[in-house]
Design a protein around this motif. Structure first.
Motif, PDB file in Angstrom:
ATOM      1  N   GLU A 100       0.838  -1.195   0.000  1.00  0.00           N
ATOM      2  CA  GLU A 100       0.000   0.000   0.000  1.00  0.00           C
ATOM      3  C   GLU A 100       0.872   1.244   0.000  1.00  0.00           C
ATOM      4  O   GLU A 100       1.809   1.369   0.792  1.00  0.00           O
ATOM      5  CB  GLU A 100      -0.901   0.003   1.238  1.00  0.00           C
ATOM      6  CG  GLU A 100      -1.874   1.166   1.304  1.00  0.00           C
ATOM      7  CD  GLU A 100      -2.928   1.140   0.208  1.00  0.00           C
ATOM      8  OE1 GLU A 100      -3.488   2.212  -0.084  1.00  0.00           O
ATOM      9  OE2 GLU A 100      -3.172   0.041  -0.342  1.00  0.00           O
ATOM     10  N   LYS A 101       0.567   2.161  -0.894  1.00  0.00           N
ATOM     11  CA  LYS A 101       1.319   3.410  -0.962  1.00  0.00           C
ATOM     12  C   LYS A 101       0.854   4.338   0.155  1.00  0.00           C
ATOM     13  O   LYS A 101      -0.349   4.516   0.358  1.00  0.00           O
ATOM     14  CB  LYS A 101       1.116   4.086  -2.318  1.00  0.00           C
ATOM     15  CG  LYS A 101       1.640   3.303  -3.504  1.00  0.00           C
ATOM     16  CD  LYS A 101       1.400   4.083  -4.792  1.00  0.00           C
ATOM     17  CE  LYS A 101       2.025   3.388  -5.996  1.00  0.00           C
ATOM     18  NZ  LYS A 101       1.339   2.123  -6.310  1.00  0.00           N
ATOM     19  N   PRO A 102       1.785   4.933   0.893  1.00  0.00           N
ATOM     20  CA  PRO A 102       1.366   5.865   1.943  1.00  0.00           C
ATOM     21  C   PRO A 102       0.681   7.091   1.337  1.00  0.00           C
ATOM     22  O   PRO A 102       1.058   7.563   0.266  1.00  0.00           O
ATOM     23  CB  PRO A 102       2.687   6.248   2.621  1.00  0.00           C
ATOM     24  CG  PRO A 102       3.744   5.956   1.614  1.00  0.00           C
ATOM     25  CD  PRO A 102       3.248   4.803   0.807  1.00  0.00           C
ATOM     26  N   GLN A 103      -0.329   7.570   2.034  1.00  0.00           N
ATOM     27  CA  GLN A 103      -1.067   8.750   1.587  1.00  0.00           C
ATOM     28  C   GLN A 103      -0.722   9.928   2.488  1.00  0.00           C
ATOM     29  O   GLN A 103      -0.662   9.789   3.709  1.00  0.00           O
ATOM     30  CB  GLN A 103      -2.570   8.479   1.624  1.00  0.00           C
ATOM     31  CG  GLN A 103      -3.419   9.582   1.010  1.00  0.00           C
ATOM     32  CD  GLN A 103      -4.883   9.190   0.935  1.00  0.00           C
ATOM     33  OE1 GLN A 103      -5.404   8.538   1.831  1.00  0.00           O
ATOM     34  NE2 GLN A 103      -5.543   9.559  -0.145  1.00  0.00           N
ATOM     35  N   ILE A 104      -0.477  11.069   1.880  1.00  0.00           N
ATOM     36  CA  ILE A 104      -0.109  12.260   2.645  1.00  0.00           C
ATOM     37  C   ILE A 104      -1.283  13.229   2.671  1.00  0.00           C
ATOM     38  O   ILE A 104      -1.771  13.657   1.617  1.00  0.00           O
ATOM     39  CB  ILE A 104       1.130  12.937   2.038  1.00  0.00           C
ATOM     40  CG1 ILE A 104       2.346  12.020   2.179  1.00  0.00           C
ATOM     41  CG2 ILE A 104       1.399  14.278   2.714  1.00  0.00           C
ATOM     42  CD1 ILE A 104       3.614  12.584   1.572  1.00  0.00           C
ATOM     43  N   SER A 105      -1.738  13.546   3.865  1.00  0.00           N
ATOM     44  CA  SER A 105      -2.862  14.471   4.010  1.00  0.00           C
ATOM     45  C   SER A 105      -2.497  15.718   4.803  1.00  0.00           C
ATOM     46  O   SER A 105      -3.310  16.626   4.945  1.00  0.00           O
ATOM     47  CB  SER A 105      -4.044  13.766   4.687  1.00  0.00           C
ATOM     48  OG  SER A 105      -3.672  13.281   5.971  1.00  0.00           O
ATOM     49  N   CYS A 106      -1.265  15.757   5.339  1.00  0.00           N
ATOM     50  CA  CYS A 106      -0.834  16.924   6.106  1.00  0.00           C
ATOM     51  C   CYS A 106       0.691  16.987   6.103  1.00  0.00           C
ATOM     52  O   CYS A 106       1.365  16.028   5.727  1.00  0.00           O
ATOM     53  CB  CYS A 106      -1.362  16.865   7.547  1.00  0.00           C
ATOM     54  SG  CYS A 106      -0.730  15.467   8.505  1.00  0.00           S
ATOM     55  N   SER A 107       1.223  18.120   6.549  1.00  0.00           N
ATOM     56  CA  SER A 107       2.671  18.313   6.533  1.00  0.00           C
ATOM     57  C   SER A 107       3.388  17.333   7.456  1.00  0.00           C
ATOM     58  O   SER A 107       4.508  16.899   7.159  1.00  0.00           O
ATOM     59  CB  SER A 107       3.005  19.748   6.923  1.00  0.00           C
ATOM     60  OG  SER A 107       2.563  20.023   8.244  1.00  0.00           O
ATOM     61  N   LYS A 108       2.768  16.959   8.565  1.00  0.00           N
ATOM     62  CA  LYS A 108       3.404  16.040   9.520  1.00  0.00           C
ATOM     63  C   LYS A 108       3.666  14.686   8.867  1.00  0.00           C
ATOM     64  O   LYS A 108       4.709  14.063   9.097  1.00  0.00           O
ATOM     65  CB  LYS A 108       2.499  15.867  10.741  1.00  0.00           C
ATOM     66  CG  LYS A 108       3.002  14.845  11.775  1.00  0.00           C
ATOM     67  CD  LYS A 108       4.326  15.261  12.390  1.00  0.00           C
ATOM     68  CE  LYS A 108       4.646  14.468  13.655  1.00  0.00           C
ATOM     69  NZ  LYS A 108       4.708  13.019  13.453  1.00  0.00           N
ATOM     70  N   GLN A 133      -3.005  11.400  -7.932  1.00  0.00           N
ATOM     71  CA  GLN A 133      -4.176  12.248  -7.721  1.00  0.00           C
ATOM     72  C   GLN A 133      -4.813  12.047  -6.350  1.00  0.00           C
ATOM     73  O   GLN A 133      -5.537  12.924  -5.865  1.00  0.00           O
ATOM     74  CB  GLN A 133      -5.214  11.990  -8.819  1.00  0.00           C
ATOM     75  CG  GLN A 133      -4.789  12.521 -10.182  1.00  0.00           C
ATOM     76  CD  GLN A 133      -5.845  12.330 -11.237  1.00  0.00           C
ATOM     77  OE1 GLN A 133      -6.670  11.422 -11.153  1.00  0.00           O
ATOM     78  NE2 GLN A 133      -5.831  13.173 -12.251  1.00  0.00           N
ATOM     79  N   SER A 134      -4.546  10.895  -5.723  1.00  0.00           N
ATOM     80  CA  SER A 134      -5.076  10.632  -4.385  1.00  0.00           C
ATOM     81  C   SER A 134      -4.089  11.034  -3.295  1.00  0.00           C
ATOM     82  O   SER A 134      -4.278  10.680  -2.129  1.00  0.00           O
ATOM     83  CB  SER A 134      -5.423   9.137  -4.250  1.00  0.00           C
ATOM     84  OG  SER A 134      -6.381   8.743  -5.210  1.00  0.00           O
ATOM     85  N   ASN A 135      -3.055  11.748  -3.677  1.00  0.00           N
ATOM     86  CA  ASN A 135      -1.991  12.165  -2.751  1.00  0.00           C
ATOM     87  C   ASN A 135      -1.267  10.966  -2.127  1.00  0.00           C
ATOM     88  O   ASN A 135      -0.763  11.048  -1.001  1.00  0.00           O
ATOM     89  CB  ASN A 135      -2.532  13.079  -1.647  1.00  0.00           C
ATOM     90  CG  ASN A 135      -2.792  14.484  -2.134  1.00  0.00           C
ATOM     91  OD1 ASN A 135      -2.414  14.841  -3.250  1.00  0.00           O
ATOM     92  ND2 ASN A 135      -3.437  15.295  -1.322  1.00  0.00           N
TER      93      ASN A 135
END
Length: 225
Positions: A100-108, A133-135
């Motif tokens: 699974e590719k990690p998803q980034i939703s915030c700077s942390k 496109q899904s970050n």
């Protein structure tokens, strides 16, 4: 007959490079694995003979032993082992789950990925995280390594890498060995240059992190983008 002596249209390696792996037939793929044919047959012809014997079925081919493979004229022990090895790699690949590719939703979350590479360095380095496109992270890499005070970024290399990985978003980061998180005039300038270039190419710059040994600054969080 070595592959390099085949007619140009029959050179699987050259075809791979010119047209991509999907352009190759099964026999051409097997020919690359073997590397050469026999005195009577080219590598592609020998591969075709072998595949025809198992109804062109890779699963059936994987059941053949080394001795079975060596019954084909032009297949010695080395070629037989190469074929068996390639098939075993394919079997193991199919048995593994796609990570699974990690998803980034915030700077942390971006910081957690990059701090391992940047927090303890004595010279500046410039890294980029490339996102879909899904970050979700599809690639990340070091792009430059600079001196004690600065790392010069080649924007062309950055976006060449982004295009190679079909990235639609990116996060850039560099470290400040001094421990000072305040962005310099050069940091602000290169961020604007990358953001403007990304807008032209429809590749969004999502953040720029300045990383120190124990902390970070996010341009997005600070309203600097």
């Amino acid at each position: 007959m070595s592959i390099k002596f085949l007619a140009e249209d029959d050179r699987p390696r050259e075809k791979f490079l010119l047209k991509g792996k999907n352009s190759l037939s099964d026999s051409e793929l097997l020919a690359i694995i073997m590397g050469s044919g026999s005195r009577e047959e080219s590598a592609v012809e020998l591969a075709r003979t072998i595949l025809n014997s198992v109804n062109n079925n890779w699963h059936q081919l994987s059941l053949l032993t080394i001795k079975d493979l060596m019954k084909f004229k032009g297949v010695g022990e080395v070629k037989a082992i190469s074929i068996a090895t390639a098939l075993e790699i394919g079997r193991r690949r199919s048995a593994q789950e796609i990570p699974e590719k990690p998803q980034i939703s915030c700077s942390k979350e971006a910081y957690d990925i990059l701090k391992i590479h940047l927090s303890d360095l004595r010279t500046e380095e410039f890294w980029a995280v490339f996102l879909n496109q899904s970050n979700k992270v599809i690639h990340f890499s070091q792009l430059t390594q600079g001196g004690i005070s600065q790392s010069i970024v080649d924007v062309r290399i950055l976006f060449k890498t982004a295009l190679e990985h079909f990235s639609t978003g990116l996060i850039i980061a560099h470290n400040h060995p001094s421990g000072n998180k305040k962005p310099s005039a050069e940091d602000i300038s290169i961020t604007k240059k990358i953001k403007d270039a990304g807008n032209l190419m429809n590749i969004q710059l999502l953040d720029h992190l300045i990383i120190t040994q124990n902390s970070y600054l996010s341009f997005a969080d600070e309203g600097l983008l």
